[in-house]
Every structure is written in structure tokens, then in C-alpha cells.
Design a protein around this motif. Sequence first.
Motif, PDB file in Angstrom:
ATOM      1  N   UNK A 164       0.833  -1.210   0.000  1.00  0.00           N
ATOM      2  CA  UNK A 164       0.000   0.000   0.000  1.00  0.00           C
ATOM      3  C   UNK A 164       0.865   1.256   0.000  1.00  0.00           C
ATOM      4  N   UNK A 165       1.896   1.243   0.838  1.00  0.00           N
ATOM      5  CA  UNK A 165       2.788   2.392   0.920  1.00  0.00           C
ATOM      6  C   UNK A 165       3.579   2.581  -0.374  1.00  0.00           C
ATOM      7  N   UNK A 166       3.975   1.476  -0.985  1.00  0.00           N
ATOM      8  CA  UNK A 166       4.671   1.552  -2.273  1.00  0.00           C
ATOM      9  C   UNK A 166       3.792   2.230  -3.318  1.00  0.00           C
ATOM     10  N   UNK A 167       2.526   1.837  -3.361  1.00  0.00           N
ATOM     11  CA  UNK A 167       1.600   2.429  -4.326  1.00  0.00           C
ATOM     12  C   UNK A 167       1.333   3.898  -4.014  1.00  0.00           C
ATOM     13  N   UNK A 168       1.281   4.245  -2.723  1.00  0.00           N
ATOM     14  CA  UNK A 168       0.944   5.622  -2.330  1.00  0.00           C
ATOM     15  C   UNK A 168       2.133   6.563  -2.462  1.00  0.00           C
ATOM     16  N   UNK A 169       3.302   6.134  -1.995  1.00  0.00           N
ATOM     17  CA  UNK A 169       4.440   7.040  -1.908  1.00  0.00           C
ATOM     18  C   UNK A 169       5.615   6.650  -2.794  1.00  0.00           C
ATOM     19  N   UNK A 170       5.513   5.526  -3.500  1.00  0.00           N
ATOM     20  CA  UNK A 170       6.615   5.089  -4.347  1.00  0.00           C
ATOM     21  C   UNK A 170       7.723   4.393  -3.599  1.00  0.00           C
ATOM     22  N   UNK A 171       7.481   4.069  -2.316  1.00  0.00           N
ATOM     23  CA  UNK A 171       8.505   3.448  -1.474  1.00  0.00           C
ATOM     24  C   UNK A 171       7.791   2.747  -0.331  1.00  0.00           C
ATOM     25  N   UNK A 172       8.143   1.496  -0.044  1.00  0.00           N
ATOM     26  CA  UNK A 172       7.368   0.736   0.947  1.00  0.00           C
ATOM     27  C   UNK A 172       7.715   1.038   2.400  1.00  0.00           C
ATOM     28  N   UNK A 173       8.829   1.735   2.630  1.00  0.00           N
ATOM     29  CA  UNK A 173       9.290   1.918   4.008  1.00  0.00           C
ATOM     30  C   UNK A 173       9.095   3.373   4.455  1.00  0.00           C
ATOM     31  N   UNK A 174       7.833   3.790   4.434  1.00  0.00           N
ATOM     32  CA  UNK A 174       7.450   5.119   4.884  1.00  0.00           C
ATOM     33  C   UNK A 174       6.443   4.972   6.023  1.00  0.00           C
ATOM     34  N   UNK A 175       5.947   6.112   6.514  1.00  0.00           N
ATOM     35  CA  UNK A 175       4.984   6.135   7.619  1.00  0.00           C
ATOM     36  C   UNK A 175       5.480   5.246   8.771  1.00  0.00           C
ATOM     37  N   UNK A 176       4.650   4.315   9.270  1.00  0.00           N
ATOM     38  CA  UNK A 176       5.070   3.505  10.424  1.00  0.00           C
ATOM     39  C   UNK A 176       6.134   2.474  10.072  1.00  0.00           C
ATOM     40  N   UNK A 177       6.397   2.253   8.784  1.00  0.00           N
ATOM     41  CA  UNK A 177       7.425   1.304   8.356  1.00  0.00           C
ATOM     42  C   UNK A 177       8.814   1.936   8.278  1.00  0.00           C
ATOM     43  N   UNK A 178       8.893   3.243   8.474  1.00  0.00           N
ATOM     44  CA  UNK A 178      10.171   3.943   8.352  1.00  0.00           C
ATOM     45  C   UNK A 178      11.107   3.585   9.503  1.00  0.00           C
ATOM     46  N   UNK A 179      12.368   3.334   9.188  1.00  0.00           N
ATOM     47  CA  UNK A 179      13.417   3.119  10.168  1.00  0.00           C
ATOM     48  C   UNK A 179      14.641   3.922   9.735  1.00  0.00           C
ATOM     49  N   UNK A 180      14.980   4.937  10.496  1.00  0.00           N
ATOM     50  CA  UNK A 180      16.140   5.752  10.152  1.00  0.00           C
ATOM     51  C   UNK A 180      17.405   4.894  10.263  1.00  0.00           C
ATOM     52  N   UNK A 181      18.204   4.872   9.201  1.00  0.00           N
ATOM     53  CA  UNK A 181      19.441   4.091   9.238  1.00  0.00           C
ATOM     54  C   UNK A 181      20.386   4.559   8.141  1.00  0.00           C
TER      55      UNK A 181
END
Length: 257
Positions: A164-181
Motif C-alpha cells: 500500500x505504501x509503495x503504491x501511495x508514496x513510491x517506497x514501501x518503508x514510509x509512515x510507520x514502516x520507516x526506520x532511520x538508518x
Amino acid sequence: MNESSNTPKPQARYALYFAPEQSSPWWQAGCHWLGRDPALATTLPQPALSNVTATEFHTLTSDARRYGFHATLKAPFRLAEGCTHTQLDAALRDFCQQQHSLMIPAPRVEWMGNFLALRPHGDVSAIHRLAMDCVSSFDHFRAPLSAADIARRQRHPLSDRQMQLLQRWGYPYTEEEFRFHMTLTDALHQSAHADQAAAICQAAQNFFKIDAPLQLNGLALFTESAPGAPFQLVQRYAFGAANDITTAALNEIKSQS
């Protein structure tokens, strides 16, 4: 608008990253660890590791080296139709003028799945808000993903939410899936190469024992000129608070002279 001769070509991808300041020991260490400075477009000698040959180390950091030492805030994207590099540059200047410097708490090396990364420890809520602001504020500059882009992402298993995030933002690791690294290696396959993985992990932990703060004082615009080309740091944008601090320091010096 007329674009300058230095503007990346239409097939280029752009990315909004955090990259420590040029003078930061974190930047110098990260570039040497990966063997490339993406700001100067130069290769650098990597540190010698025990129980891992120079060739093995170079191979096991090849993909991370191509991207350069960074933390992703908005993942690579092609410009949407009608958008230009000049417009993106102006938007970045406006956005960054409204931001404040952040401290990255207690950065240390740890595993993220099967690769090593530099990760913060402590309250990262402000960093996560900044990342999401970058994702959303610049999304109108992003061209829709192609079928090939989606297929490439699907080579690695994604959850329904990540799709869903991939379709919405073009990247799957956004919103609650984000991990700063900040990525330090490619996949190391710990089970198959346990001794090698352990040696690289220990070396990284020793190498990045840096007695200096890691501050997020601005954004860095990286570009990939063509598919598979190394990413280059083409522009740094200081946050407004960082500019205010510099101005205050200069005024203090003037008042004392």
C-alpha cells in the motif's frame, strides 16, 4: 524554465537524504568505510579488516558504496512530467528554511535484517516526522512508478501494508514502516558466512566509535545520472535553524571586535 548544463538528464533519479556535513568525522568515517565520497566523486581507501580480505570487503559493500553514505528521507524518484530541477531546488530551499536542526541520539552499528547499519537509539519521533514531511511535501515532484519499478521492488517480499505504501508514496518503508538508518554493508547472509559477518560487524562497531555528536542540520540532494550509475551528492541545503546559529555566532564575533 531553462535548465543549466549541469542539470541531471531526464532519466536521472533524485533522492532526498541525510548526509553528515563535509567536516563531520561521521561523514569522513562513512565515506572511508564504503570507499567513496559521493560529494567529491572520488574513491577512497577502505579500512583493513581482520579475517576479511580487501577484495571481500569491497565486494560486500558494493551496493552501499554506489548509493553513498546517507540515510534515506525520500527514496529515489524520477521527476514528474512538467517538473524541473530548478523547481525542486527552490522547493528544497523553502522547505529547509523552515526546519530546525536535530540531534541523532546515540548512533551505533547494528544489524537490520541481513545488513549492517548505523542506527539511532533514543527518541527518534522528531526524525520520523521530518522524514514523513519530506515524503509528503515533495511527492508532487515524483513521477509514478513504472511497472518495472514495481516489479523490482517485489523481488523482496513485501507485506500488504508495505505494498500500500509503495503504491501511495513510491517506497514501501514510509509512515510507520520507516526506520532511520545509514547502510554500511550489502546483505551478508549471516548463516552462510557467520565468521565473516561477525568480523565485519565487530570492525564496524570499532570504526564508528566516534566521540562527536551526529547532527541533522540539513538535507542533501543526491542524483543517479543513469540506471546503475553511482549516486552523487549535488547540493546540500542547510536548515534555517542552522543558518540562524551561524548568523548569531558571526554577530557575536563582530560585537566583540
